[in-house]
Design a protein around this motif. Structure first.
Motif, mmCIF file in Angstrom:
data_model
loop_
_atom_site.group_PDB
_atom_site.id
_atom_site.type_symbol
_atom_site.label_atom_id
_atom_site.label_comp_id
_atom_site.label_asym_id
_atom_site.label_seq_id
_atom_site.Cartn_x
_atom_site.Cartn_y
_atom_site.Cartn_z
ATOM 1 N N GLU A 362 37.973 44.956 30.853
ATOM 2 C CA GLU A 362 36.781 44.554 30.709
ATOM 3 C C GLU A 362 36.193 43.291 30.900
ATOM 4 O OE1 GLU A 362 37.455 47.625 26.806
ATOM 5 O OE2 GLU A 362 37.259 45.525 26.445
ATOM 6 N N ILE A 363 36.940 42.351 30.859
ATOM 7 C CA ILE A 363 36.390 40.948 30.911
ATOM 8 C C ILE A 363 36.203 40.657 32.569
ATOM 9 C CG2 ILE A 363 37.303 38.691 31.118
ATOM 10 C CD1 ILE A 363 38.732 39.272 28.247
ATOM 11 N N CYS A 364 37.258 41.399 33.371
ATOM 12 C CA CYS A 364 36.990 41.351 34.885
ATOM 13 C C CYS A 364 35.668 41.905 35.260
ATOM 14 C CB CYS A 364 38.264 41.787 35.447
ATOM 15 S SG CYS A 364 38.141 41.534 37.134
ATOM 16 N N SER A 365 35.419 43.141 34.554
ATOM 17 C CA SER A 365 34.194 43.834 34.969
ATOM 18 C C SER A 365 32.976 42.933 34.775
ATOM 19 C CB SER A 365 33.957 45.094 34.260
ATOM 20 O OG SER A 365 35.047 45.923 34.569
ATOM 21 N N GLU A 366 32.907 42.448 33.463
ATOM 22 C CA GLU A 366 31.811 41.398 33.346
ATOM 23 C C GLU A 366 31.652 40.373 34.347
ATOM 24 O OE1 GLU A 366 29.858 42.891 31.007
ATOM 25 O OE2 GLU A 366 28.391 40.955 31.310
ATOM 26 N N LEU A 367 32.577 39.852 34.574
ATOM 27 C CA LEU A 367 32.712 38.641 35.564
ATOM 28 C C LEU A 367 32.080 39.080 36.985
ATOM 29 C CD1 LEU A 367 35.956 36.796 34.903
ATOM 30 C CD2 LEU A 367 33.652 35.930 34.335
ATOM 31 N N GLN A 368 32.576 40.414 37.369
ATOM 32 C CA GLN A 368 32.310 40.907 38.754
ATOM 33 C C GLN A 368 30.814 41.098 38.936
ATOM 34 O OE1 GLN A 368 35.109 44.072 38.055
ATOM 35 N NE2 GLN A 368 36.500 43.178 39.988
#
Ligand code: HAM
Length: 436
Positions: A362-368
């Motif tokens: 989830e955190i990665c998706s936000e950063l992407q």
């Protein structure tokens, strides 16, 4: 029991299906990186000369592709298997589809129209260095201007583009200019024939065949004054052209050359042997080669004032050129002017254990949404993830663990300095944006 027949057939299939077709190229990320560097420079230069980008379908009606072409290029067209009555072929350049595009909207378009494209072309050629069956061309065309300043602007654009990529005019590459009227007029005077395209085509092929083959070819066309012809196409100074023997057409060509030489003084070289193999040229023609003449042409083009009308449009002068990606990238490589590939990954989001995987995703998706980021897709241990992140040159690793998460934090490691800091989860996106 092994079925040998099947095995043999299968191994043949393996070979075929795993090698690319002769004369085509694969682009892995490293090659795509280089290609993007070259294309974005070419695009920028075209735009700064006020050219607008266009794109056409890869295939056209065969009738259009063959309408005004010489036999050689017609034989090189990839013809698509016929499904109905339609006969289609893959485009071999942009001049022909570009003419169709222009004619379709000719009446509405404010003139001059200046278009460019960077696209793939197909020609059924005998593949060799810099000569492929599938290749990219950077193409620029101007429709509606008879002014020689258009031709000068195109040459100037080509020079600027090559210089932007680090190549030096006259040291790394040279621009050779001629005029079809001069060559045609000279050949008409020499042979007494009106139709001389076959001879022009042979002159265009001169560097690809032996001297004997060239002379034989000229004799086959009934030319007895071979030495006179060779002397003429070997001239390298405009003032050495013997004006007294020129017919009216050749004289027109010479005058136009004088104008282009005064516009581009010191930047271009006179080369009456530059004939251009395509049949549509009517006036000024040019080719760009590496200065040592070791490679095939980097670019070629010229004026084609009759093509639009011959394709059914209103009479419109036109001029343009195309630069080939294969030779260009070869020359840039030889001159060490290609950027080295660097993998770009801003943040690698590493779950420290299995229970953190969902939050890491989830955190990665936000950063992407804002930066280049990735997370573990292999169910790897933390140490293996770190190894992978360094192999990708990740700038930062974001550790996602329950302890930090329970405080609304993550730990971020700067992979170059090794320094770590706790960053509030809610501020993680802006943290990375400040590091752009
Ligand atoms: P061209 O001379 O056939 O001209 O091609 C232009 C450039 O495209 C060549 O100088 C070469 O760098 C590249 N090129 C051509 N064929 C191949 C190939 N088989 N493999 C790799 N590169 C190749 C034209 O195409 C004209 N339509 C140019 C033009 C535009 N004239 C007026 N407007």
């Amino acid at each position: 029991m092994v079925n040998f027949k099947y095995a043999a057939l299968h191994s043949d299939l393996m070979v075929e299906s795993y090698s690319n077709v002769k004369g085509t190229e694969d682009y892995y990320p490293e090659q795509k990186f280089v290609q993007q560097h070259i294309f974005s420079n070419l695009r920028e230069v075209a735009q700064s000369y006020n050219f607008k980008e266009v794109e056409t379908p890869v295939f056209e009606y065969l009738d259009l592709l063959t309408k005004k072409e010489g036999e050689e290029i017609i034989n090189q067209i990839f013809v698509l298997e016929k499904r109905s009555k339609e006969k289609l072929g893959l485009r071999f350049d942009l001049t022909v589809p570009g003419a169709r595009l222009f004619i379709t909207k000719q009446k509405q378009l404010p003139k001059p129209v200046k278009w460019f494209s960077i696209d793939k072309m197909w020609r059924y050629e005998q593949p060799q260095a810099g000569r492929l069956r599938e290749f990219y061309q950077f193409n620029c065309e101007i429709y509606g201007s008879r002014s020689i300043i258009s031709d000068a602007q195109l040459i100037s654009l080509a020079i600027t583009a090559l210089e932007k990529l680090g190549l030096r005019l006259n040291k790394d590459f040279k621009v050779y200019v001629n005029n079809r009227k001069l060559l045609e007029g000279f050949l008409q005077g020499l042979t007494g024939k009106k139709e001389v395209f076959d001879i022009i085509h042979l002159i265009d092929k001169r560097e690809k065949i032996s001297e004997d083959e060239f002379v034989e070819g000229l004799e086959k066309f009934g030319i007895r004054q071979v030495n006179e012809l060779i002397k003429f196409i070997s001239l390298d100074d405009l003032s050495d052209v013997d004006e007294t023997s020129l017919n009216e057409k050749a004289q027109e060509g010479l005058n136009s050359l004088r104008k282009i030489f005064s516009l581009l003084d010191g930047k271009i070289v006179f080369a009456p042997g530059i004939a251009r193999g395509l049949s549509y040229y009517t006036d000024l023609v040019f080719e760009i080669f590496d200065a040592d003449r070791k490679l095939r042409a980097l670019a070629g083009g010229g004026r084609y004032d009759l093509l639009i009308e011959q394709f059914g449009g209103l009479p419109t002068p036109a001029t343009g050129f195309a630069m080939g990606y294969s030779t260009l990238s070869l020359l840039l490589k030889q001159r060490n002017l290609l950027p080295s590939y660097k993998n770009m990954l801003k943040a690698y989001v590493a779950p420290v254990n299995d229970s953190a995987r969902q939050r890491a995703f989830e955190i990665c998706s936000e950063l992407q949404k804002n930066i280049i980021a990735d997370t573990d897709l292999m169910n790897r241990s933390l140490s293996k993830q770190l190894k992978y992140a360094s192999s990708l040159n990740a700038e930062y690793v974001v550790f996602v663990g329950e302890d930090e998460l329970s405080r609304g934090m993550v730990k971020v490691r700067d992979m170059q300095s090794g320094k770590e800091e706790d960053v509030r989860l809610a501020e993680l996106s802006s943290y990375f944006q400040s590091k752009q």
